[in-house]
Design a protein around this motif. Structure first.
Motif, short mmCIF file in Angstrom:
data_model
loop_
_atom_site.label_atom_id
_atom_site.label_comp_id
_atom_site.label_asym_id
_atom_site.label_seq_id
_atom_site.Cartn_x
_atom_site.Cartn_y
_atom_site.Cartn_z
N GLU A 291 -13.54 0.65 10.67
CA GLU A 291 -12.31 -0.12 10.91
C GLU A 291 -11.54 -0.22 9.59
O GLU A 291 -12.13 -0.20 8.51
N LYS A 294 -8.96 -5.10 5.59
CA LYS A 294 -7.95 -6.13 5.85
C LYS A 294 -6.61 -5.75 5.20
O LYS A 294 -6.59 -5.26 4.07
N TYR A 295 -5.54 -6.02 5.88
CA TYR A 295 -4.15 -5.70 5.50
C TYR A 295 -3.78 -4.23 5.71
O TYR A 295 -2.66 -3.82 5.46
N CYS A 296 -4.76 -3.40 6.11
CA CYS A 296 -4.45 -1.99 6.39
C CYS A 296 -4.43 -1.81 7.90
O CYS A 296 -5.07 -2.57 8.63
N THR A 297 -3.73 -0.80 8.38
CA THR A 297 -3.69 -0.57 9.82
C THR A 297 -4.09 0.85 10.21
O THR A 297 -4.54 1.08 11.31
N SER A 298 -3.92 1.79 9.29
CA SER A 298 -4.19 3.18 9.66
C SER A 298 -5.68 3.46 9.73
O SER A 298 -6.46 3.00 8.89
N LYS A 299 -6.06 4.23 10.75
CA LYS A 299 -7.45 4.68 10.86
C LYS A 299 -7.58 6.16 10.49
O LYS A 299 -8.61 6.77 10.74
N GLU A 316 -1.89 3.91 2.45
CA GLU A 316 -1.97 2.46 2.35
C GLU A 316 -2.66 2.01 1.06
O GLU A 316 -2.93 0.83 0.88
N SER B 79 9.02 -2.32 10.98
CA SER B 79 7.75 -2.71 10.35
C SER B 79 7.21 -1.62 9.43
O SER B 79 6.32 -1.89 8.61
N ILE B 119 3.57 4.24 8.14
CA ILE B 119 2.62 3.20 8.55
C ILE B 119 3.30 1.85 8.62
O ILE B 119 3.88 1.37 7.64
N ILE B 121 2.84 -1.58 11.63
CA ILE B 121 1.73 -2.35 12.22
C ILE B 121 0.65 -1.36 12.68
O ILE B 121 -0.54 -1.63 12.63
N THR B 122 1.11 -0.20 13.11
CA THR B 122 0.20 0.92 13.40
C THR B 122 0.83 2.17 12.79
O THR B 122 2.00 2.13 12.41
#
Lengths: 369, 250
Positions: A291, A294-299, A316, B79, B119, B121-122
């Motif tokens: 996952e 924290k504070y990151c969104t990209s996988k 990121e 965003s 990038i 929120i997603t």
């Protein structure tokens, strides 16, 4: 097989020196004997002869602290002289690994500030609180074996990295080893492999970066991660010092993923997609996708945060300050916003590039809103 | 020129482009994918999609060459952090050496795939490709399919579970486009997504000369062929061509 012998030179003759010697000797991988330093001229003369019977040299960083001895130099001076005497045909000294050790405070106060001597040493370790003697022993053992192998006959770059298909690697990597007329000493290969290939992501990656690129959460995956590593054995680096450092070839990992995913590119998938393909191919039900921090969104992980060691999409991340400028074929290292702004950087010497500060500030202000 | 020498020349031009990119973008690009492509170009016969190889063909494949995106006007959703946008190029080109110096189509196969990733929120994606559609080999389609066309899309891998948000996706028009290789392509991409880098690239006399040579070899046959629909006298041309194609070097 004979254990590699290391000579350890330290100006002190106390419990801390004995602890280093015993720490190594108890692990039973290498054999360490201790000597105190002599004056510079005598020391060099003595070492050039004596080191023929040894496989490596460990130097305490500060050699001039014992007032009972008449020693006015430190480890870099002696390392420099030994490296030069190897390159000098008339002297023909043996090329051996030179390891630096010190306490944290001393190392940071002087060694870290003076970059000119960093290339002289193959490895450095801190003899402070609870040293990991097992890990250090494996590295030193590997260095000794590797140098002996290099010294035994002329080796090509292909021999050293154990690959015949070097045209699958960035040609700039092997450039300096291509000219057959330019004599290479063991140190040239050793230094290049450790400092340029092992210590920076690029052609090779370490285990945590491998896990990030495969989208895997190592801790959550338990034994399945270890099984996966066995399945990836064909991608593992098998060349010089590979018994001391675990690395994987990135071009081979990319190729393998393309094969098992019927043409998908690893870089164009996210962690869940990568793990789905890996767990189906190798029947690893407990392989878990990582996952974001924290504070990151990209996988779409491709690197790690050097502080938390967790997977990170470089987009990121914030580039890490490097004391030596990166080669153009090396990839930068990164820190996450979480590590910088929330947990704080605890790892010594680790910090973001100065140019990243504005972006970090901007993110902090955005969070307050 | 023998094919081996021809390939060496094309490979060294790719390396020159990589050197120029290294110098212009400093450490923010990794030119390894271009250098690997040049190495493969020197050493082999590139296979066509049907796996066949031909003695006089040359080509290369560039995987995951990334450049930062500087032009982020009207970036949406809001965003998306405009510092977290990058462009990823994947391309494959196969060409016939015998068509390098004449007015025939210089390329046999071309895929020039661009993904722009941002990038917020997603992660968000915006993609386009410039492809060659070989009418002799591919099935006919009802909608127009220019041989060389540019087409936009948003789902880079065609994943079924792709999140389309409020956008709608369907085949967008295949917009007529000239053929492109890596050298012309990097001009096209930087001029649109990093204009100051385009200016820097072209301020180097050697690279600008190389770029002009590729325009001549790749664009000239295409535009001459189109223009030959009509007969014309060059002396009658009035329109200033400078702004018709801004990445065009005179």
């Amino acid at each position: 097989m004979m254990k590699p012998k290391f000579l350890y030179i330290d100006d002190e003759d106390d419990a801390s020196v004995a602890a280093v010697r015993d720490g190594f000797n108890d692990e039973n991988l290498i054999e360490v004997s201790v000597e105190q330093p002599q004056d510079f001229k005598a020391q060099i003369k003595d070492l050039i002869v004596k080191l023929n019977d040894y496989d490596g040299l460990i130097l305490d960083f500060r050699l001039n602290q014992n007032m009972k001895l008449d020693v006015a130099y430190n480890a870099p001076a002696i390392a420099q002289e030994l490296r030069m005497s190897v390159a000098e045909p008339e002297i023909n000294a043996k090329s051996i690994p030179i390891i630096l050790c010190s306490t944290d405070e001393r190392m940071r106060a002087t060694y870290d500030a003076d970059m000119t001597s960093h290339d002289l040493f193959d490895y450095k370790f801190l003899k402070g609180d609870e040293p990991d003697w097992g890990r250090f022993s494996r590295k030193l053992n590997s260095l000794a074996d590797g140098y002996n192998w290099l010294n035994s006959e002329n080796r090509s770059f292909e021999d050293v990295i154990r690959r015949n298909d070097i045209n699958n690697l960035d040609p700039r990597i092997s450039e300096r080893f291509k000219d057959p007329d330019e004599k290479k000493i063991s140190y040239d290969f050793a230094n290049f492999i450790i400092k340029n290939l092992f210590n920076h992501p690029g052609a090779m990656i370490k285990e945590r970066v491998l896990a990030a690129r495969l989208g895997v959460d190592i801790e959550e995956s338990g034994k399945d991660w270890l099984i996966l590593l066995e399945k990836l054995d064909e991608c593992k680096y098998k060349g010089l010092f590979s018994d001391g450092w675990n690395r994987w070839w990135m071009d081979k990992i990319n190729g393998l993923f393309k094969d098992i995913s019927k043409g998908k590119r690893l870089s164009n998938t996210n962690a869940e997609q990568r793990v789905a393909i890996l767990s189906e191919t190798y029947e690893l039900k407990n392989l878990k996708a990582a996952e974001p921090i924290k504070y990151c969104t990209s996988k779409s992980f491709w690197t790690i945060c050097e502080e938390t060691k967790r997977p990170l999409d470089p987009l990121e991340g914030f580039k890490v300050f490097e004391t030596v400028e990166l080669k153009s074929w090396q990839e930068p290292k990164y820190l996450s916003f979480y590590a910088i702004a929330e947990v704080g950087i605890k790892k010594k010497g680790l910090r973001e590039q100065f140019g990243e500060k504005e972006r970090i500030q901007y993110m902090k202000e955005n969070l307050k809103k | 020129m023998k094919i081996e020498q021809f390939r060496q020349t094309r490979a060294s031009e790719l390396i020159s482009a990589a050197d120029r990119l290294d110098s212009v973008f400093s450490r923010s690009v990794n030119t390894t994918p271009i250098r690997l492509a040049a190495e493969a170009l020197k050493n082999g016969h590139p296979p066509l999609k049907d796996k066949s190889v031909h003695q006089d063909y040359w080509g290369y494949e560039i995987e995951d060459f990334k450049i930062p995106v500087d032009t982020v006007k009207h970036l949406r959703p809001k965003s998306i952090d405009n510092k977290k946008v990058e462009l990823i190029l994947n391309m494959k080109l196969v060409a016939d050496k015998n068509n390098w110096d004449n007015l025939n189509d210089p390329l046999i196969e071309l895929n020039f795939n661009v993904t722009i990733k941002g990038i917020g929120i997603t992660p968000h994606f915006f993609c386009f490709h410039i492809d060659k559609h070989d009418h002799a080999k591919m099935a006919a389609t009802e909608e127009p399919h220019p041989v060389y066309h540019l087409q936009f899309s948003s789902n880079p891998e065609g994943n079924d579970e792709f999140n389309y948000g409020e956008t709608m996706a369907l085949d967008t028009p295949r917009i007529i486009h000239h053929p492109i290789d890596f050298i012309l392509g990097i001009g096209f991409l930087t001029s649109n997504f990093f204009p100051t880098a385009f200016e820097d690239m072209m301020s180097d006399g050697y690279f600008a000369g190389l770029y002009r040579r590729y325009q001549e070899k790749i664009l000239q046959p295409y535009f001459h062929t189109l223009a030959s629909t009509w007969t014309y006298d060059r002396n009658n041309i009035i329109w200033d061509k400078e702004h018709l194609c801004p990445s065009f070097l005179k």
